[in-house]
Design a protein around this motif. Structure first.
Motif, PDB file in Angstrom:
ATOM      1  N   MET A   1       6.372   8.241  11.806  1.00 15.16           N
ATOM      2  CA  MET A   1       5.858   7.264  10.826  1.00 15.16           C
ATOM      3  C   MET A   1       4.340   7.367  10.720  1.00 15.16           C
ATOM      4  O   MET A   1       3.601   6.427  10.940  1.00 15.16           O
ATOM      5  CB  MET A   1       6.269   5.848  11.271  1.00 15.16           C
ATOM      6  N   HIS A   2       3.858   8.578  10.441  1.00 16.74           N
ATOM      7  CA  HIS A   2       2.405   8.761  10.330  1.00 16.74           C
ATOM      8  C   HIS A   2       1.921   8.458   8.929  1.00 16.74           C
ATOM      9  O   HIS A   2       0.764   8.143   8.720  1.00 16.74           O
ATOM     10  CB  HIS A   2       2.049  10.203  10.683  1.00 16.74           C
ATOM     11  N   ASP A   3       2.853   8.542   7.936  1.00 16.95           N
ATOM     12  CA  ASP A   3       2.408   8.466   6.534  1.00 16.95           C
ATOM     13  C   ASP A   3       2.726   7.135   5.868  1.00 16.95           C
ATOM     14  O   ASP A   3       2.830   7.060   4.637  1.00 16.95           O
ATOM     15  CB  ASP A   3       3.079   9.592   5.737  1.00 16.95           C
ATOM     16  N   THR A   4       2.937   6.089   6.654  1.00 19.88           N
ATOM     17  CA  THR A   4       3.302   4.794   6.068  1.00 19.88           C
ATOM     18  C   THR A   4       2.342   4.385   4.953  1.00 19.88           C
ATOM     19  O   THR A   4       2.753   3.969   3.868  1.00 19.88           O
ATOM     20  CB  THR A   4       3.303   3.701   7.153  1.00 19.88           C
ATOM     21  N   GLY A   5       1.080   4.541   5.243  1.00 22.08           N
ATOM     22  CA  GLY A   5       0.070   4.128   4.255  1.00 22.08           C
ATOM     23  C   GLY A   5       0.216   4.881   2.951  1.00 22.08           C
ATOM     24  O   GLY A   5       0.246   4.294   1.862  1.00 22.08           O
ATOM     25  N   LYS A   6       0.386   6.205   3.074  1.00 28.02           N
ATOM     26  CA  LYS A   6       0.504   7.035   1.860  1.00 28.02           C
ATOM     27  C   LYS A   6       1.751   6.651   1.045  1.00 28.02           C
ATOM     28  O   LYS A   6       1.715   6.551  -0.167  1.00 28.02           O
ATOM     29  CB  LYS A   6       0.578   8.509   2.242  1.00 28.02           C
ATOM     30  N   GLY A  10       1.843   5.156  -2.599  1.00 27.42           N
ATOM     31  CA  GLY A  10       2.578   5.862  -3.654  1.00 27.42           C
ATOM     32  C   GLY A  10       3.572   4.956  -4.345  1.00 27.42           C
ATOM     33  O   GLY A  10       3.675   4.946  -5.575  1.00 27.42           O
ATOM     34  N   LEU A  11       4.305   4.172  -3.545  1.00 27.93           N
ATOM     35  CA  LEU A  11       5.280   3.236  -4.133  1.00 27.93           C
ATOM     36  C   LEU A  11       4.601   2.235  -5.044  1.00 27.93           C
ATOM     37  O   LEU A  11       5.086   1.925  -6.129  1.00 27.93           O
ATOM     38  CB  LEU A  11       6.024   2.488  -3.016  1.00 27.93           C
ATOM     39  N   ALA A  12       3.435   1.728  -4.589  1.00 26.44           N
ATOM     40  CA  ALA A  12       2.713   0.734  -5.391  1.00 26.44           C
ATOM     41  C   ALA A  12       2.311   1.330  -6.732  1.00 26.44           C
ATOM     42  O   ALA A  12       2.477   0.713  -7.790  1.00 26.44           O
ATOM     43  CB  ALA A  12       1.481   0.236  -4.624  1.00 26.44           C
TER      44      ALA A  12
END
Lengths: 127, 268
Positions: A1-6, A10-12
């Motif tokens: 789970m390193h890319d949660t922020g990305k 992206g979803l937003a």
């Protein structure tokens, strides 16, 4: 789970883009003006109350079509007892004699493309 | 516990009961459909009346009267004007409800070597025969054409026609035409009271059912000066058309096909 922020970012962005027509329209308040219809001058009452005919004239016309063509039943009696010929050209168009300023204005606004006039003759076709 | 034999017996009885019950229901519906119009029914307002089951429209064409003026096209002109039938000027795309063919084409195979001179060339009016067993209705996949039980008219619902043209192939009389292109520009004078057709739709004579509903005779019958076209109820023994058929020699087209045409030709 390193890319949660990305992923969340992206979803937003995706959600914002996908719903853009909705919030754009609500922010800009620039929806098209409701159509203004030419109503018949002589007759104020349609065969059914205004709200009913506005919402379901297409179902009524479909029923009339089936009853006239398939069952040979041509008389229509309104809930308040008035009698009409079940006919687009001989009844509806007698009052609503201007297709362009009545039918089309609303259909264009609603994005509806009925095919009635491929066969049925509107008054302006005759002239 | 029941054994195998008892189970089969019970199942057989149940199946028999179900089938006979359905037959009885079907027979009851059929007898209701055939019910003649009672006085009580006739007294009701027209829109509440159930259709009379016993009528059969038909036409007699008196060729002796028709051939008095071989060039006359009054019936065709009246019909085609009444129903917005286009004139495309090209026989391959021709749209027609009533038309004329030489007698030998109309009654192909009926002639012989020693027949009356010139008989084969006489122009004979043809239209939909409103068959009792219409092949066109049988093949129509959408029920856009069907025989109306109450008056025998082979009707069309142009809203429903998908243009497959099975009916054109099935009709042994060439009574059906296809709109290969938009007919509107080819109608000399459009009548607003009757719809035109659109591209991709089959059309034919409907015995002027819209005029019959108003109590008027078909347009061709009204237009014929010679009174050669006689229209009426074939199920009514006293009707003019029945009397003519009783007292004259008459022909129908291709009787061997079993379509039972309802347009009769009083032979000269």
């Amino acid at each position: 789970m390193h890319d949660t922020g990305k992923i969340l970012a992206g979803l937003a962005v995706f959600l914002a883009l996908a719903t853009s027509p909705l919030w754009y329209a609500s922010l800009a308040r620039s929806s098209a003006a409701a159509p203004r219809l030419d109503l018949p001058a002589a007759e104020r009452r349609c065969v059914l109350p205004r709200e009913v005919i506005r919402a379901s004239h297409m179902q009524l016309l479909d029923e009339w079509r089936t009853q006239v063509v398939r069952d040979g039943q041509r008389d229509y009696v309104t809930p308040d007892g008035r009698r009409f010929d079940k006919s687009l050209t001989r009844t509806c168009l007698k009052c609503h004699s201007n297709e362009k300023n009545f039918c089309s204005r609303c259909h264009d606004y609603a994005g509806a493309k009925p095919v009635c006039w491929n066969c049925h003759v509107k008054p302006e076709d005759i002239k | 516990m029941i054994n195998r034999k008892e189970f089969l017996k019970a199942a057989g009885c149940a199946a028999l009961a179900a089938v006979t019950g359905r037959w009885a229901a079907a027979a009851e519906t059929a007898s209701k459909a055939g019910r003649p119009q009672s006085a009580e029914e006739a007294a009701r307002p027209r829109h509440e009346r159930r259709p009379r089951a016993s009528r059969q429209w038909g036409m007699a064409v008196d060729l002796r009267k028709c051939w008095k003026d071989e060039g006359c096209r009054d019936c065709i002109a009246a019909c085609h004007q009444e129903h917005n039938v286009p004139d495309l000027g090209n026989p391959k795309e021709e749209v027609k409800w009533i038309w004329k063919e030489p007698f030998e084409h109309a009654f192909h195979g009926e002639g012989h070597d020693f027949e009356k001179a010139g008989l084969g060339d006489l122009p004979t009016p043809l239209l939909c025969n409103h068959c009792e067993k219409p092949a066109c209705a049988k093949v129509c996949p959408t029920k856009a054409t069907w025989r109306r039980e109450e008056d025998g008219i082979v009707m069309m619902d142009w809203h429903r026609c998908i243009g497959c043209r099975y009916c054109i192939v099935a009709c042994p009389y060439g009574s059906r035409s296809f709109n290969w292109r938009d007919p509107r520009p080819f109608i000399k004078k459009v009548r607003a009271e009757f719809p035109t057709r659109t591209r991709g739709v089959v059309e034919k004579c409907t015995f002027c059912e819209e005029r019959l509903a108003q109590g008027k005779p078909p347009a061709c019958v009204e237009a014929c000066k010679a009174k050669a076209l006689v229209f009426g109820d074939l199920s009514d023994e006293g009707s003019e058309v029945r009397k003519l058929l009783k007292s004259n020699f008459s022909l129908v087209r291709k009787p061997g096909l079993g379509t039972r045409p309802k347009v009769y030709y009083l032979a000269p």
